[in-house]
Structure formats: C-alpha cells, structure tokens
Design a protein around this motif. Sequence first.
Motif, mmCIF file in Angstrom:
data_model
loop_
_atom_site.group_PDB
_atom_site.id
_atom_site.type_symbol
_atom_site.label_atom_id
_atom_site.label_comp_id
_atom_site.label_asym_id
_atom_site.label_seq_id
_atom_site.Cartn_x
_atom_site.Cartn_y
_atom_site.Cartn_z
ATOM 1 N N SER A 64 -2.085 9.413 1.003
ATOM 2 C CA SER A 64 -3.230 8.682 1.068
ATOM 3 C C SER A 64 -3.602 8.215 2.225
ATOM 4 O O SER A 64 -2.869 7.364 3.064
ATOM 5 C CB SER A 64 -3.338 7.266 -0.232
ATOM 6 O OG SER A 64 -4.364 6.773 -0.074
ATOM 7 N N THR A 79 2.184 1.601 -3.649
ATOM 8 C CA THR A 79 1.441 1.664 -4.846
ATOM 9 C C THR A 79 0.412 3.009 -4.668
ATOM 10 O O THR A 79 0.084 3.580 -5.633
ATOM 11 C CB THR A 79 0.580 0.572 -5.059
ATOM 12 O OG1 THR A 79 -0.209 0.125 -3.928
ATOM 13 C CG2 THR A 79 1.472 -0.597 -5.238
ATOM 14 N N GLN A 80 0.074 3.282 -3.495
ATOM 15 C CA GLN A 80 -1.132 4.331 -3.188
ATOM 16 C C GLN A 80 -0.484 5.563 -3.441
ATOM 17 O O GLN A 80 0.808 5.848 -2.882
ATOM 18 C CB GLN A 80 -1.769 4.073 -1.826
ATOM 19 C CG GLN A 80 -2.678 2.913 -1.829
ATOM 20 C CD GLN A 80 -3.762 2.877 -2.944
ATOM 21 O OE1 GLN A 80 -4.399 3.935 -3.030
ATOM 22 N NE2 GLN A 80 -3.691 2.017 -3.877
ATOM 23 N N THR A 136 0.840 -1.180 0.014
ATOM 24 C CA THR A 136 0.148 -0.051 -0.042
ATOM 25 C C THR A 136 0.714 1.462 -0.080
ATOM 26 O O THR A 136 0.780 2.214 -0.598
ATOM 27 C CB THR A 136 -0.980 0.051 1.235
ATOM 28 O OG1 THR A 136 -1.668 -1.159 1.118
ATOM 29 C CG2 THR A 136 -1.958 1.376 1.071
ATOM 30 N N GLN A 158 -5.432 5.457 2.697
ATOM 31 C CA GLN A 158 -5.596 3.988 2.552
ATOM 32 C C GLN A 158 -4.086 3.652 3.302
ATOM 33 O O GLN A 158 -4.221 2.406 3.689
ATOM 34 C CB GLN A 158 -5.317 3.644 1.000
ATOM 35 C CG GLN A 158 -6.782 3.709 0.408
ATOM 36 C CD GLN A 158 -6.934 4.987 -0.376
ATOM 37 O OE1 GLN A 158 -6.398 5.950 0.017
ATOM 38 N NE2 GLN A 158 -7.496 5.034 -1.365
#
Length: 496
Positions: free
Chosen positions: A343, A338-339, A335, A345
């Motif tokens: 973020s 890639t985010q 995470t 997330q």
Amino acid sequence: MRGGAAGPDAVAAVLDADGTAVRRPELGSLVAVVATDEDERAQARAAVAAVDEEAVRLRTAVKSRDGFFTTFCVSPYSRYLARWCARRGFTPNQVTTASLITALIAAGCAATGTRGGYVAAGVLLLFSFVLDCTDGQLARYSLQYSTMGAWLDATFDRAKEYAYYAGLALGAARGGDDVWALALGAMVLQTCRHVVDFSFNEANHDAESNTSPTAALSDKLDSVGWTVWVRRMIVLPIGERWAMIAVLTAVTTPRIVFYALLVGCALAAFYTTAGRVLRSLTRKARRTDRAAQALADLADSGPLAQAVAARGPRLKGAWTAPVLAVVGAAALVATALTQPFGSVQVIVAAVFYAVLSGTAVARPLKGALDWLVPPVFRAAEYGTILILATRSEVNGALPAAFGLVSAVAYHHYDTVYRIRGGTGAPPQWLVRTIGGHDGRTLVVVVLATVLATRNTDLTLALTALAVAVALVVLVESIRFWVSSGAPAVHDEGEPA
C-alpha cells in the motif's frame, strides 16, 4: 602544608576540606605502607614478600563485576585456561578468533536440523563462551592489551550470536518449520535493549547533579548479596543468555529456543527501560553538550532527517523529542501492520516518520527522557523491516531482511564503541552514504511497495541493500579501528 600535618591521610583530609575530590582506590591484595622508621620498613618488606604475586595475577584476571553464570560457572576454571594459554604463548586475539570459529561451527551444527547437530551446537556454543571469557582474562593476566583485540572482542560477540540465530533458523527450515521471523525478532529486541543501555549511559555518565532517589535505592540493593545476583541475572547478560540458548538447543527445538529468548529479552528490556525511566524522572541532572552530541550521533539521522532538523520547526518542551519520535515510530509500525502489503499509505507513513524524526533532533537532546530517542528510532527501523518482510510472504525475504538488519545493527554497535572510546561518531559521509535510519527505512518501504507483486524481486533487492550496507560499514570500520589507535569499549549495560 597547613598545621604542619604530614602523611597521605592528612593530605587527603586537607584536600577534602578544600572541596577537592579525592579518590581512595581499593588496594585489594597489594601492600602499600608509608614507613616512618626501620621497624615499619621491615614489616612492610615482609608484607610485600608474603604476597603471592602469581595468585594475585590469576585472581585479578577475572572481572570484578560479571553475571552469575560467568562468575560461578565459568571463571573458576577459565582463569586457569587463560594461564595455560599465556604459558604457551597464545595471544588474546588468537583466543578471540578461536571463540568465533567455535561459535560458527556451532551455528553450522545447528543448521543440520538433526538432534545430534543440536546437541553438538549447544556444547560448542558453551565452549565458545568459555573462550570468550578466557581471552579477556588472558589479556589481564599477561597485560596484553590492544585496540585490535578490544575491537575484535566487541564485534565478534555480535557476529557469533547472529550467526547462531541464523543457524537455528536454517536447521528449523530443514525440519519444515519456518522460524526466520522469530530469529529476526529476537535480534531486533536484543539490539534495541542494548541501545537503551548505551543511550542512557551516554546521556548521564557526565551529567551534573547526577543523583536520584531511584539511584540511591539501586545502590542500596547492590549492598545486599542476593539482590545483586538477581538484578544481574534479570537483565539476561551474555553468559546467562548463551547458557539458556545452548541448553534449550540441545534438548528442545529452535522454535522453543526463540520463544524463550523473546520472552527473556522482553522481560529484561522492560526491567531495564523502566528502571532508567524512573531514574531520569526523579533525578535533577543537567545534561552536558557532550552528552547531547552523543545522543545525536546515536540517533543516526540521515540526509532527510537532517534537512528537516535544519530547516523545520524547533519545538520546545522537555518531552518533545521522545514524544515526536514515539508518535512517528508508532504511526509507521501501525501502518505497516494494518495496511495491505504494498500500500502507498506505508510510504506516506515513512515520510511522516522521517519528518517527525528530523523535528525530534532539531534541538539539543538534553531533556530528561531524550535518551529514549535513539532506541525508538532503532525499534522503528528494525521493526518495519521485520513486519514488511514477514507480510510479503515472498520466499527468502525474511533471511534477506535478517542480513540487512545484521549489517545495520553492526553499524549502530560500531557507533557506540567509537563514542565510548572517545573518538566520536562515524564520519558523516558514511552516515549519508548508507542513508541514516530515516533514509534506509524509506528505501525499504518503497522497495516493498514497488516490488510487492514481483515474486522474489523483493528478496533480491533486500539482499543487494544488505550487501551494500555491510561492505561500506565494514570497510570503514576496519580501516578506522586498525589505524586509529583508539580503545573500543564493549559493555551490555548495568542493571537498572
């Protein structure tokens, strides 16, 4: 005694027959004779008189098991340096401190970013390692052992290496090359590799029925001369590692030094981890309560994970703990990679990681591969800090992250030394105060998210966190080692 037998060999034979373990230590150059008449006594006295005590002291000052570079390139002359120090009244602690100062000067030379500075840094780093070998040889030669000396020797090695990495990164920056991410990556990889060794050894050194075909093969390979040295060199112990760093510093660039270090440490990590996994899968060992407690202490779970462990589900299964740890760590790292930076997330992933890490340690860590749990937690925490600092593209964030990981890594090494010294883990108040691996990771993720668009505020926040962790950990560590009287143990692990 039964049968009227007499003599130590007969006693040992009877004890063996009764199932009592008998140790038969190697006498080496010493003489031990149980004389039964005057002639044997005269021969024994002559044999004792023939022993050159000074030569024996000098020879035994060198560790019996060491790396290739240390054994053949340093110890043949450093033992004489140890004797020279002993005759002039120098103590092992003074030599240890001299080694640290020399390494710090080497780091300063590397930070100049000039070819002359790099050459001087390489030479001084090698001399620092010579002194690092000499302090232990001086302690063994002069029988000057102390808790403070053991602690200094153990912790200064880490301080020297990390300071040198920072010096190389500063020197590269002077030349317009930013290698802080590589420096931090090398430190992360090196520390995680050591945690694999420490965790495996703590899980298995007192296990019952601790045998396996893989271990038998390893013992067989250790009986063949050339394989012994290859197996010791492939794990890139401190002697080989520092020699490689020193030579490459003098003749190449910091970027190449870190590339070589990352490749070498990655190969060593793969080799040692694969060997330990094979041993664990093929041996039928029963882990003790002490081993399970040591792994729980090495896990460094904070209040969040401890709350989940106490109130959450206790999942059964031989591989449950390492699987949960890997899933949580992989989700967090993926995470963060890639985010988009900042973020929400990533915060969700950090909470998910804390929950899974708590569930992983809810049951005693007695499974065959449960020793993988602490190194997975180290990789998750350090790796997340590295990724977020790199992706932030904030000026100074990577050096600040380097300082934070250095402080946390010191805490984890200190935990190992306490456990191996038989004194148990650091107090729970310390673990709670600095948050545990789960709490620190969540704090860093939240800081990166909240401060994502506020220029250098992230650098200031990471720096403040690094200073706070370092102060708490260092003050407690110094207080403990100065007052406890317990031995510190420094060991980078055995070949797999």
